[in-house]
Structure formats: C-alpha cells, structure tokens
Design an enzyme around this catalytic site. Structure first.
Site, PDB file in Angstrom:
ATOM      1  N   LYS A   1       0.800  -1.220   0.000  1.00 27.45           N
ATOM      2  CA  LYS A   1       0.000   0.000   0.000  1.00 27.45           C
ATOM      3  C   LYS A   1       0.834   1.272   0.000  1.00 27.45           C
ATOM      4  O   LYS A   1       0.400   2.296  -0.530  1.00 27.45           O
ATOM      5  CB  LYS A   1      -0.982  -0.007   1.171  1.00 27.45           C
ATOM      6  CG  LYS A   1      -2.078  -1.047   0.992  1.00 27.45           C
ATOM      7  CD  LYS A   1      -3.156  -0.966   2.046  1.00 27.45           C
ATOM      8  CE  LYS A   1      -4.129  -2.106   1.817  1.00 27.45           C
ATOM      9  NZ  LYS A   1      -5.244  -2.129   2.736  1.00 27.45           N
TER      10      LYS A   1
ATOM     11  N   GLU B   1      -2.242   6.682   7.834  1.00 30.25           N
ATOM     12  CA  GLU B   1      -3.038   7.586   7.002  1.00 30.25           C
ATOM     13  C   GLU B   1      -3.844   8.485   7.908  1.00 30.25           C
ATOM     14  O   GLU B   1      -4.199   8.088   9.015  1.00 30.25           O
ATOM     15  CB  GLU B   1      -4.049   6.785   6.163  1.00 30.25           C
ATOM     16  CG  GLU B   1      -3.499   6.249   4.892  1.00 30.25           C
ATOM     17  CD  GLU B   1      -4.538   5.446   4.108  1.00 30.25           C
ATOM     18  OE1 GLU B   1      -5.724   5.459   4.470  1.00 30.25           O
ATOM     19  OE2 GLU B   1      -4.130   4.814   3.128  1.00 30.25           O
TER      20      GLU B   1
ATOM     21  N   ARG C   1      -7.293  -7.841  -8.791  1.00 31.21           N
ATOM     22  CA  ARG C   1      -7.959  -9.147  -8.941  1.00 31.21           C
ATOM     23  C   ARG C   1      -9.444  -8.921  -9.150  1.00 31.21           C
ATOM     24  O   ARG C   1      -9.926  -7.795  -9.055  1.00 31.21           O
ATOM     25  CB  ARG C   1      -7.758  -9.940  -7.645  1.00 31.21           C
ATOM     26  CG  ARG C   1      -8.235  -9.128  -6.442  1.00 31.21           C
ATOM     27  CD  ARG C   1      -8.246  -9.895  -5.164  1.00 31.21           C
ATOM     28  NE  ARG C   1      -8.396  -9.038  -4.011  1.00 31.21           N
ATOM     29  CZ  ARG C   1      -9.516  -8.592  -3.496  1.00 31.21           C
ATOM     30  NH1 ARG C   1     -10.667  -8.921  -4.053  1.00 31.21           N
ATOM     31  NH2 ARG C   1      -9.544  -7.816  -2.438  1.00 31.21           N
TER      32      ARG C   1
HETATM   33  P1  ADP Z   1      -8.359  -3.582   2.776  1.00 36.10           P
HETATM   34  O1  ADP Z   1      -7.130  -3.791   1.942  1.00 36.10           O
HETATM   35  O2  ADP Z   1      -8.390  -4.416   3.982  1.00 36.10           O
HETATM   36  O3  ADP Z   1      -9.598  -3.612   1.950  1.00 36.10           O
HETATM   37  P2  ADP Z   1      -8.577  -0.687   2.777  1.00 36.10           P
HETATM   38  O4  ADP Z   1      -7.369   0.185   2.774  1.00 36.10           O
HETATM   39  O5  ADP Z   1      -9.297  -0.851   1.486  1.00 36.10           O
HETATM   40  O6  ADP Z   1      -8.190  -2.108   3.339  1.00 36.10           O
HETATM   41  O7  ADP Z   1      -9.597  -0.170   3.888  1.00 36.10           O
HETATM   42  C1  ADP Z   1     -10.738  -0.897   4.241  1.00 36.10           C
HETATM   43  C2  ADP Z   1     -11.787   0.018   4.857  1.00 36.10           C
HETATM   44  O8  ADP Z   1     -11.264   0.669   6.029  1.00 36.10           O
HETATM   45  C3  ADP Z   1     -12.240   1.149   3.967  1.00 36.10           C
HETATM   46  O9  ADP Z   1     -13.276   0.760   3.090  1.00 36.10           O
HETATM   47  C4  ADP Z   1     -12.680   2.207   4.960  1.00 36.10           C
HETATM   48  O10 ADP Z   1     -13.973   1.972   5.445  1.00 36.10           O
HETATM   49  C5  ADP Z   1     -11.708   2.010   6.103  1.00 36.10           C
HETATM   50  N1  ADP Z   1     -10.552   2.929   5.964  1.00 36.10           N
HETATM   51  C6  ADP Z   1      -9.339   2.602   5.469  1.00 36.10           C
HETATM   52  N2  ADP Z   1      -8.509   3.657   5.479  1.00 36.10           N
HETATM   53  C7  ADP Z   1      -9.207   4.688   5.983  1.00 36.10           C
HETATM   54  C8  ADP Z   1      -8.908   6.068   6.262  1.00 36.10           C
HETATM   55  N3  ADP Z   1      -7.710   6.586   6.011  1.00 36.10           N
HETATM   56  N4  ADP Z   1      -9.886   6.833   6.804  1.00 36.10           N
HETATM   57  C9  ADP Z   1     -11.112   6.321   7.063  1.00 36.10           C
HETATM   58  N5  ADP Z   1     -11.451   5.047   6.827  1.00 36.10           N
HETATM   59  C10 ADP Z   1     -10.523   4.218   6.295  1.00 36.10           C
HETATM   60  P1  ADP Z   2     -13.231  -7.287  -2.024  1.00 38.11           P
HETATM   61  O1  ADP Z   2     -12.131  -6.258  -2.001  1.00 38.11           O
HETATM   62  O2  ADP Z   2     -13.316  -8.098  -3.242  1.00 38.11           O
HETATM   63  O3  ADP Z   2     -14.487  -6.745  -1.523  1.00 38.11           O
HETATM   64  P2  ADP Z   2     -12.509  -8.433   0.461  1.00 38.11           P
HETATM   65  O4  ADP Z   2     -11.665  -7.306   0.931  1.00 38.11           O
HETATM   66  O5  ADP Z   2     -13.792  -8.725   1.126  1.00 38.11           O
HETATM   67  O6  ADP Z   2     -12.745  -8.351  -1.086  1.00 38.11           O
HETATM   68  O7  ADP Z   2     -11.629  -9.747   0.428  1.00 38.11           O
HETATM   69  C1  ADP Z   2     -12.056 -10.882  -0.259  1.00 38.11           C
HETATM   70  C2  ADP Z   2     -11.405 -12.083   0.341  1.00 38.11           C
HETATM   71  O8  ADP Z   2     -10.001 -12.017   0.122  1.00 38.11           O
HETATM   72  C3  ADP Z   2     -11.584 -12.209   1.825  1.00 38.11           C
HETATM   73  O9  ADP Z   2     -11.704 -13.577   2.117  1.00 38.11           O
HETATM   74  C4  ADP Z   2     -10.306 -11.640   2.405  1.00 38.11           C
HETATM   75  O10 ADP Z   2     -10.057 -12.209   3.652  1.00 38.11           O
HETATM   76  C5  ADP Z   2      -9.303 -12.039   1.356  1.00 38.11           C
HETATM   77  N1  ADP Z   2      -8.188 -11.085   1.202  1.00 38.11           N
HETATM   78  C6  ADP Z   2      -8.231  -9.898   0.599  1.00 38.11           C
HETATM   79  N2  ADP Z   2      -7.022  -9.298   0.597  1.00 38.11           N
HETATM   80  C7  ADP Z   2      -6.167 -10.136   1.215  1.00 38.11           C
HETATM   81  C8  ADP Z   2      -4.772 -10.101   1.539  1.00 38.11           C
HETATM   82  N3  ADP Z   2      -3.986  -9.075   1.219  1.00 38.11           N
HETATM   83  N4  ADP Z   2      -4.270 -11.156   2.198  1.00 38.11           N
HETATM   84  C9  ADP Z   2      -5.049 -12.199   2.530  1.00 38.11           C
HETATM   85  N5  ADP Z   2      -6.358 -12.297   2.252  1.00 38.11           N
HETATM   86  C10 ADP Z   2      -6.922 -11.288   1.612  1.00 38.11           C
END
Ligand code: ADP
Ligand code: ADP
Ligand code: MG
Length: 476
Positions: free
Chosen positions: A118, A202, A293
């Site tokens: 990230k 962040e 993906r």
């Molecule tokens: P992941 O890789 O687990 O999906 P993300 O970076 O996409 O992680 O963050 C997942 C969720 O966490 C976001 O959809 C949002 O709701 C919350 N989030 C992440 N970063 C921030 C931020 N800087 N400020 C507020 N909410 C955040």
């Molecule tokens: P989407 O971004 O498609 O909404 P999710 O964040 O819900 O997906 O993740 C989909 C699936 O992939 C979940 O089972 C989550 O635990 C897994 N997953 C996503 N990112 C990672 C990661 N960086 N490492 C391990 N598992 C992940």
C-alpha cells in the site's frame, strides 16, 4: 497475437471458483478445480470438468503456488485463474506462471507486487497525479516515528498493515495514548495475517463513503472503467452490502472518479480486471488502494452494465483487445449485493458454521444468487464466513429496495445463523432508504442487530415436520 485458452485451473474454492467454472463453460473452456479435503463436497468440485485433491490440510494446498502451477502443467492447463483472496494478490503465483509458460489471468507479477504494497501504491499514485489520503511517506520504523507522523498529519489517524487486505490490520487512533496502544497491535496482526510486519499511517477520513471503480485493461493499451460501486455499508472495515452505481453521488463526480481510476490503471501499466478504491468526503476524493484481482462485488457491475467481467478477464489473458470502448459501455438501473454470511448478528456476528439442513434459492425478476451451498452441505469452519451472495437489480432505487426485501423473504436457509434478516433491518432504515449513509452507518446503528425473528408459517411447518420425522425415527 491472440492465443487460445483451452483449459483453466481455478486456484480457489467456494462461490468464486464456481463463478469461474461458469464463465469457462460459456466460453467453451475446460475447467479444473483443485480442493483440499474439507472441500471435497463443494459444488465447485462437482461442477468443474476435472478436480484434483491438494491434500488433507484445509489451507496449505490453496496457498502453495509451486504446487498449483506444477499441477496446472501436469493436467495440461494453459491458464490459471486465482479468484480473490488466497494467492490472487501473491506475485509469486504470477511469476511462477510466467516462468512455466502458463497464462496467469490477472496483471503482471510486477504490478501485483507494487499495488499490493500500500505504501508503494500510494507513491505510484502521487507520481501519477491521483490524490491519495494524506499519510506517512512510507512505512513506519517505530513508535517514535509514528508519534511524529501523527502530530504532523493530525489526529485521528489510521495505522494500517502495508500488505493488508480483507479489512484486517487497520486501527483508528484518536490520540497519542491510543496510538501507543494500537501501534504494536497492528504490527502483530499484520505479521500473523499477512506475514509482514510493515505498517504505515493515514489520516483518518471521518465518516467517508467508500466508492470504488471497476476497470478493465487489455494488452494493447486500452483502459476503460465500468463505473463505480458504493461499499459504504461495512462492519469493522469489511463490506456487507454493495450498490452500483452509487445512489449518493452526482454524475459529475461519477465521471471524475471514472477518469481518475483509468489514470491510475494506466500509470502502472495495468492489465486485466481491477478495482481502484477511493474514500469520499463531501466532494473530495482520496485514492485508498488498488485490488489487482476480481472482487467479491464484481457481480453488481455485471448486472448494471451487462458485461461478464470474468469472461473479459479470460479474453484479455488470451491477448484479445477489449470488446468495448468507453463510449459503448453504459449502465442501467441499480444493483445491490448482500453478502449473506454464516454469522449470528445477535451474538456479535459470531461465525455459525455447520450443516445446511434446508436451502431454497430466491428467484423471480432481477434476482441472481452466487453461492456454492446446497441442502445437506456442511460449511467447513476453516474459511471465510460468506456463504451466499444475493444480488438484485431494478430500474430505480425504490424498486431495488423492495426487490431486495422480497428476495430475502423468498430465501430459506436453515441449519446455520446468517446475516440475512439483519440486512432486512438495514433495508428498512430511513437513512439507508433516503440514500444518506457512510462507512459509520453500521457502527452507529447497533440497535439494528437486535431485531426479533419473525417466523414464516412455512418454517413452523418445516420444523414440525422435522420433529415428527425425528420422533418417528425417519432419517433424512
Ligand atoms: P483492505 O485492503 O483491507 O480492503 P482498505 O485500505 O481498502 O483495506 O480499507 C478498508 C476500509 O477501512 C475502507 O473501506 C474504509 O472503510 C476504512 N478505511 C481505510 N482507510 C481509511 C482512512 N484513512 N480513513 C477512514 N477510513 C478508512
Ligand atoms: P473485495 O475487495 O473483493 O471486496 P474483500 O476485501 O472482502 O474483497 O476480500 C475478499 C477475500 O479475500 C476475503 O476472504 C479476504 O479475507 C481475502 N483477502 C483480501 N485481501 C487479502 C490479503 N492481502 N491477504 C489475505 N487475504 C486477503
Ligand atoms: Mg480495500
């Protein structure tokens, strides 16, 4: 330039493996499932043209890139589809595929590596002129650096796992004391869940909307977007309900987001389907991350655009140019996906695995179900709790709400507890109905999980029949 893909190994399980089997079948491509023993009775195993066991351990087989690529070669597969989760964002699988001459259905190992980190992704986007969430310039070495960065950025801040995903390894800190407490926790979570202790920071965007843009890019320099999805209905940073297009943004903002996502994909030389995630507050947009993906919620984009995204992935991987230009992509109506999880909403969403005693699928106009469950199937306790994706489409927002409620009512899923009736509460809430919600909605409405179960007369009859059968010693 274009090659023909004849046989695909699916390096995944459950509903997404079945989704890929279906796309292959329609494209006249043979599908090969791989499974670990707890998944022996999975529907994706039954439906694929061939299936091979990866051994008894529930997880190691799905997570072993060498084994999977070797199996693809041995079984005569010319391509591998990784689905989501598992190895989908592991650059080693893509690299091994390239080495062994197997087509990886996704972007290059280099792009996966860069966007999966990230802090690297944030750097790439800053260079490309895409606005990113304010934050630390790179990873944080120690708590002293974290404290210094937090006072520069301003509280509240988010400490996040650099290789994180699935909503895990993210913690909000409102002040110095919380940062001292949470910092080591995120490091330990990141190490356990992602095998990397790297974390960054962040600015916490307070009460944002999560809006993401689906993109498609081919090998010939064509990049288009398929509009956005609103994934603001989340619990603990995990998505529960997704909507396409977002019912709460203007057309002007919609086009701005689409253009930004295309710019982001172009900047990194992206190929295949991908998603650019943004946080939105007022009219301000911040890049959050890119998922390299297929995503869980790709379904709703398919419903509004009519484009089969998995088939597009197959075509792109074969070297074909995109079937569409930006001008020929349009969308119609609204679609919503409800992630039906095997969890008990009344018991802090505790996982509820076990045997599905009865399952009747919902149906009727505008209803799609993506699932690998069936009556008699036992949900293994080793994997994700999502057991069914209920997807509805309708011409307008009000009809969509009515259809979603009707579709949940249509469905019978017995034997385990699920989030289905909890979603009925969300669907009835005035803020949700009036299209005014953000990522704080679920946390701000804890009362929605304290509903009373209304029994369907047919459920009472079913329970009665089951009791009589048990009493009479009839087994089913
Ligand atoms: P992941 O890789 O687990 O999906 P993300 O970076 O996409 O992680 O963050 C997942 C969720 O966490 C976001 O959809 C949002 O709701 C919350 N989030 C992440 N970063 C921030 C931020 N800087 N400020 C507020 N909410 C955040
Ligand atoms: P989407 O971004 O498609 O909404 P999710 O964040 O819900 O997906 O993740 C989909 C699936 O992939 C979940 O089972 C989550 O635990 C897994 N997953 C996503 N990112 C990672 C990661 N960086 N490492 C391990 N598992 C992940
Ligand atoms: Mg995300």
């Amino acid at each position: 330039m274009s090659q023909v893909i004849k046989k695909v190994l699916i390096a995944n399980r459950g509903e997404i493996a079945l989704r890929i089997v279906r796309a292959c079948a329609e494209a006249n491509i043979r599908s090969v499932a791989v499974y670990t023993e707890p998944d022996r009775y999975g529907l994706f195993v039954k439906r694929a043209n061939e299936a091979y066991s990866l051994g008894s351990d529930p997880l190691t087989g799905y997570l072993d890139p060498t084994r999977i690529v070797n199996l693809a070669v041995e079984t005569g597969c010319d391509a591998i589809h990784p689905g989501y989760g598992f190895l989908s964002e592991n650059p080693e699988l893509a690299r091994l595929c390239a080495e062994k001459g197997v087509t990886f259905i996704g972007p290059s190992a280099e792009v996966i590596r860069r966007m999966g980190d990230k802090t690297q992704a944030r750097l790439a986007m800053t260079e490309a002129g895409v606005p990113v969430t304010p934050g630390s310039p790179g990873n944080l070495d120690d708590i002293e650096q974290a404290l210094a960065e937090a006072s520069r950025i301003g509280y509240p801040v988010m400490v996040k796992a650099t290789s994180g995903g699935g909503g895990r390894g993210i913690r909000r800190c409102d002040n110095e004391e919380e940062l001292r407490k949470q910092f080591p926790r995120v490091i330990s979570e990141a190490t356990k869940a992602f095998g990397s202790a790297e974390v960054f920071m962040e600015k916490c965007i307070v009460n944002p909307k999560h809006i993401e843009v689906q993109i498609l890019a081919d090998r010939h320099g064509n990049v288009i977007h398929l509009y956005e999805r609103d994934c603001s209905i989340q619990r603990r940073n995990q998505k529960l309900i997704e909507i396409a297009p977002s019912p709460q943004i203007s057309d002007e903002l919609r086009h701005r987001l689409g253009k930004l996502a295309v710019k982001a994909a172009r900047a990194v030389g992206y190929e295949s389907a991908g998603t650019v995630e943004f946080l939105l507050v007022n009219e301000d947009v911040y890049f959050m991350e890119m998922n390299t993906r297929i995503q869980v919620e790709h379904t709703i984009t398919e419903q509004i655009t009519g484009i089969d995204i998995v088939q597009e992935q197959l075509r792109i991987a074969a070297g074909a140019p995109l079937n569409f230009s930006q001008e020929t992509v349009s969308f119609r109506g609204y679609a919503m996906q409800l992630r039906i999880n095997a969890e008990d909403p009344k018991n802090d969403f505790l996982p509820s695995f076990g045997r599905i005693t009865h399952y009747y699928a919902p149906g009727g106009p505008g209803v799609r179900v993506d699932t690998a469950i069936y009556t008699g199937y036992e949900i293994p306790p080793f994997y994700d709790s999502m057991c069914l994706k209920l997807i509805v489409w309708a011409l307008d927002w009000e009809s969509l709400l009515a259809r979603a409620q009707r579709a949940i009512d249509d469905m019978r899923l017995h034997g385990i507890r699920t989030t289905a009736n909890y979603y009925q509460q969300i669907l009835q809430h005035p803020d949700f109905r009036s299209r005014e919600f953000d990522t704080s909605f679920v946390a701000n409405h804890p009362e929605l999980s304290r509903y009373s179960d209304k029994k369907h007369p047919s459920d009472v009859a079913l329970a009665l029949a089951a009791a009589i059968a048990a009493y009479a010693g009839i087994s089913n």
